[in-house]
Design an enzyme around this catalytic site. Structure first.
Site, PDB file in Angstrom:
ATOM      1  N   GLU A 423      36.199  43.531  38.109  1.00 59.29           N
ATOM      2  CA  GLU A 423      35.083  43.680  37.162  1.00 59.29           C
ATOM      3  C   GLU A 423      33.767  43.252  37.795  1.00 59.29           C
ATOM      4  OE1 GLU A 423      36.113  41.911  33.400  1.00 59.29           O
ATOM      5  OE2 GLU A 423      37.679  43.401  33.060  1.00 59.29           O
ATOM      6  N   GLU A 500      44.241  46.221  34.685  1.00 58.70           N
ATOM      7  CA  GLU A 500      44.329  45.096  33.746  1.00 58.70           C
ATOM      8  C   GLU A 500      44.399  45.666  32.343  1.00 58.70           C
ATOM      9  OE1 GLU A 500      41.724  41.768  34.812  1.00 58.70           O
ATOM     10  OE2 GLU A 500      41.568  41.356  32.670  1.00 58.70           O
TER      11      GLU A 500
HETATM   12  C1  GAL Z   1      39.066  40.464  31.854  1.00 52.57           C
HETATM   13  C2  GAL Z   1      38.932  39.692  33.153  1.00 52.57           C
HETATM   14  C3  GAL Z   1      39.941  38.576  33.239  1.00 52.57           C
HETATM   15  C4  GAL Z   1      39.956  37.801  31.965  1.00 52.57           C
HETATM   16  C5  GAL Z   1      40.260  38.709  30.819  1.00 52.57           C
HETATM   17  C6  GAL Z   1      40.384  38.005  29.487  1.00 52.57           C
HETATM   18  O1  GAL Z   1      37.980  41.246  31.569  1.00 52.57           O
HETATM   19  O2  GAL Z   1      39.103  40.548  34.230  1.00 52.57           O
HETATM   20  O3  GAL Z   1      39.645  37.746  34.309  1.00 52.57           O
HETATM   21  O4  GAL Z   1      38.725  37.204  31.800  1.00 52.57           O
HETATM   22  O5  GAL Z   1      39.226  39.658  30.735  1.00 52.57           O
HETATM   23  O6  GAL Z   1      40.614  38.924  28.471  1.00 52.57           O
END
Ligand code: GAL
Length: 809
Positions: A423, A500
């Site tokens: 991100e 993710e």
């Molecule tokens: C994502 C991020 C993670 C964590 C997660 C929590 O956007 O990549 O590191 O923060 O959100 O939902």
């Protein structure tokens, strides 16, 4: 006799003679973790050799001082960083080096120090390393004293500039340290690179690139012998090469071997060969080095997704942060193994190491246990996410950090993707183009056998400059599963993975009854308030997620349906310290895990097990202690069956079958105490039965250790699960009594936890309150060769069975 035969006879005669040089004598890797002095605060005077640190605390590494501290919302790490103290700390160790090693090269290797470490040997400054996750080494040779004179190594660790992370980092020398003693003519640090350019049924080709270092004053002619051994230690291939190296120079040598009928590495049978590379000067063995080797091929396809050894394989992955719960950042082999074992049993086949270089132990275990790894270098580039994060070090360090990350990890068969960032802010502006190209280039110069990816959030092609660079081999997208169907059109011909997903929220063993199909986003949108629970819990029914995420079922259904999505990495496999979304302090650890911080599975663990593993699964929940006539939601996860029938006290409440892409069935049940029973059937035949009983008063504490014996090496851990049960042995689901532990013999308590995200008691105490019936105590061997005896008592006057763990040499 032909020339070549004579030559090989001579070589083998030489090798035979050299058996006189013991292999373990030419490269000595010494555990350097024991007996360090440590003190919090700033101690610049400690770099002087005359400084006396005998009144400092003595401890063994790996060590994380943050986890030893008390929680407070006022710590500059903030609850997002775990609400534990950071600051500065100094380590010091004195040691002697034998006269026999005068002609050797001696280096110290640090696997990870969080962060901004500086190292001195005998008052001489060796260097600085800001990145808290990178491994590094220093050559000590020019500055050492030999014989009885002491050498002093001093390490300053400065984690005071805060906040520097979006999650808990830990502070200190939290990974192992080794002293590596070699001859002056040796294989360089991270000096072997092994690939398998060709793999067929008949033959596996092994290419080895070896970097040799000649620190002597003369030119050397050497012979390099590389051998491949199978798991039975049978030699299956060998090669001998000659090389000349000028004094004070390093050269690269290349070798290619062939292994007949190679046994493939995969996630179910992670078969590993060993490659031994030996360096001979004449008849003398001067160095040797060992690597593991796995024959596996893999491919990402824009339409068909991922395949391993030609077999279509969906990536069933989880993201994991580096902390080990109550042990903090301490990189313990046993702790990491337990974490991976929990994941394996759930059906996970891949790990995304988010968002930083991992411990060596994690990758070694992924090789051995059969996980596909996405290794990730950065969470930020030049543009910050929090005030004092890595953006401050970017310009000076990113190139070296990225190179070192690839060099250290490129021999692991488990590693199949390099992620250059998570991100990253630069995806949103045109500066992202040049940086992406630069980073991909750095990686490709060192390894071209794995795709380079990045975990992106912006999925509008014109707006994503990391994508615009055209340099990525594999596009990773985080969240927004509802957009997946538009990807083939938007990203024509591109390979795609859900890097993710999910970010659902749950507290183990806590249940709120919402409407059957209701899904809550907590918080509902950016900076929006939400009606959470007063005790900082989130229901363990899979009905709550962060607004940017999805429930487990929503997300997995989307990934499962689309072949072109190579797979998914769930945020997260296990709860971790910090990032306690959706709550403020006292919440201090995450709610995202499929398993809680103590390692106890939440219910949704069994949804994945039913979908991802080969095991037969029938899991019903919640517990069965409610108020009479209360309407209770009962859910079941199951597989290998076409229906589940539920019974309350012998009376059928009806059969249910999953419809469409549903991943569970549920009933609304009017509560009465007794026995809730589920039976899963296929074609009328019973597959599994499960019962949940109403628990009575807490009557006993059950201790269950994950091991019967451990070694007296001061590393081995035993994890002991503590269950509060009634007189019939049924878990008391709301038991929250204080449990106190008494230990004797060859072990000490190094951590306690109950998995509750807002628990503020110390992880380092020898007592903890049970949470929803359970807690955990972690015991480490203390060096004594005596059996460990552990017992627990509770504030309500109940006690446990006594358990005994054998301690062996
Ligand atoms: C994502 C991020 C993670 C964590 C997660 C929590 O956007 O990549 O590191 O923060 O959100 O939902």
């Amino acid at each position: 006799m032909k020339k070549i035969q004579v030559y090989s006879l001579i070589v083998w005669a030489l090798i035979l003679c050299s058996c006189l040089t013991r292999e373990q004598d030419v490269r000595i890797v010494k555990d350097f973790n024991f007996n360090w002095n440590f003190k919090l605060g700033a101690h610049p005077e400690a770099v002087k050799t005359t400084f006396d640190s005998s009144d400092w605390r003595t401890l063994n590494l790996p060590h994380d001082w943050s986890i030893e501290g008390a929680f407070s919302k006022d710590h500059p790490t903030k609850p997002e960083g775990g609400a534990l103290p950071a600051g500065e700390g100094w380590y010091r160790k004195s040691f002697q080096i034998s006269e026999e090693w005068k002609e050797k090269t001696i280096a110290i290797e640090f696997d990870g120090v969080y962060r901004n470490s500086e190292v001195w040997i005998n008052g001489k400054h060796l260097g600085k390393r800001p990145n808290g996750y990178i491994s590094f080494s220093y050559d000590l040779t020019p500055y050492l004293h030999y014989g009885t004179q002491e050498n002093i190594i001093t390490v300053k660790v400065d984690n005071s500039l805060q906040p520097n992370s979006r999650w808990y980092t830990g502070s200190g020398i939290y990974r192992k340290v080794q002293l590596v003693v070699t001859n002056k003519l040796h294989i360089a640090h991270w000096g072997t690179y092994i690939t398998t350019p060709k793999i067929t049924k008949e033959l596996g080709e092994v290419a080895i690139e070896i970097t040799l270092q000649n620190d002597t004053d003369t030119e050397k002619s050497i012979e390099l012998v590389s051998l491949v051994y199978d798991e039975n230690e049978q030699e299956v291939a060998k090669i001998i090469t000659k090389k000349n190296i000028n004094s004070k120079e390093s050269v690269k040598a290349n070798q290619t071997l062939e292994v007949k009928k190679p046994i493939l590495w995969d996630t179910k049978n992670p078969y590993l060969y060993t490659v031994k590379t030996k360096v001979y000067e004449g008849a003398t063995l001067v160095d040797n080095f060992e690597n593991v080797l796995g024959f596996r091929s893999f491919n990402f396809d824009a339409e068909k997704g991922f395949s391993l050894n030609g077999v279509p394989t969906k990536i069933h992955g989880v993201c994991l942060h580096h902390d080990n719960g109550a042990l903090g950042a301490v990189a313990s082999y046993d702790a990491i193994k337990r974490k991976l074992r929990l994941m394996k049993e759930m059906g996970v086949n891949a790990i995304r190491v988010s968002h930083n270089p991992s411990s060596v132990e994690l990758l070694d275990l992924c090789d051995k246990m059969g996980f596909i790894v996405q290794a990730e270098a950065f969470d930020v580039w030049k543009k910050k996410k929090v005030k004092a994060d890595y953006h401050l070090d970017w310009d000076e360090w990113h190139k070296k950090d990225l190179q070192d990350f690839v060099k250290r990890d490129r021999n692991h068969p488990s590693v199949m993707m390099w992620s250059i960032g998570n991100e990253i802010r630069e995806q949103f502006d045109s500066t992202g183009i040049a940086i992406t190209k630069e980073l991909v280039n750095i990686v490709k110069k060192l390894d071209q056998t794995r795709p380079v990816t990045s975990a992106l959030t912006e999925n509008i092609p014109e707006k994503n400059y990391i994508y615009q660079s055209g340099a990525l081999d594999l596009l990773g997208f985080n969240y927004k599963h509802e957009d997946y169907t538009s990807f083939p059109e938007k990203f024509k011909g591109q390979k795609i993975i859900a890097s993710e997903s999910v970010s659902a929220l749950e507290t183990r063993g806590h249940y709120d009854h919402f409407d059957a199909d209701e899904i809550k986003r907590w918080p509902p949108a950016h900076n929006q308030p939400f009606d959470g629970n007063d005790d900082f819990t989130v229901s363990a029914y899979d009905q709550v997620s962060a607004y940017w995420g999805a429930t487990h079922e929503e997300s997995w259904e989307a990934v499962k349906a689309l072949d072109y999505i190579a797979g998914t990495f769930i945020w997260t496999g296990m709860d971790y310290l910090g990032e306690p979304i959706p709550y403020p302090y006292p919440a201090r650890s995450s709610y995202f895990g499929i398993v809680d911080l103590a390692g106890f599975p939440k219910d949704v663990y069994y949804m994945y097990q039913s979908e991802w593993s080969d095991q037969e699964v029938l899991h019903i929940f919640p517990h069965w202690n409610w108020t009479k006539n209360q309407e209770v939601d009962v859910w079941a996860y199951y597989n290998h069956a076409d229906e589940v029938e539920l019974f309350l006290n012998g009376k059928s409440l009806g059969k249910k079958s999953k419809k469409g892409d549903d991943l569970h069935v549920s009933w609304k049940v009017k509560y009465e105490p007794g026995i809730l029973k589920a039976i899963s059937r296929k074609d009328g035949k019973v597959i599994l039965e499960k019962e949940i009983h109403t628990a009575g008063k807490a009557a006993q504490i059950n201790l269950t250790a994950d091991k019967k014996e451990i070694h007296n090496n001061q590393y081995d851990l035993a994890y002991i699960t503590v269950d509060v049960v009634d007189e019939k042995g049924v878990l008391v689901p709301n038991a929250n009594h204080l449990i106190e532990f008494e230990i004797s013999g060859g072990g000490e308590i190094v951590g306690v936890d109950n998995g509750y995200q807002a628990n503020l008691s110390s992880f380092k105490a020898s007592e903890i309150k049970a949470y929803n019936g359970k807690c955990l105590v972690i015991v480490q061997s203390n060096g004594k060769e005596e059996n460990i005896v552990l017992k627990a008592t509770s504030s309500i006057g109940i006690s446990s069975n006594t358990i005994e763990i054998k301690v062996k040499k």
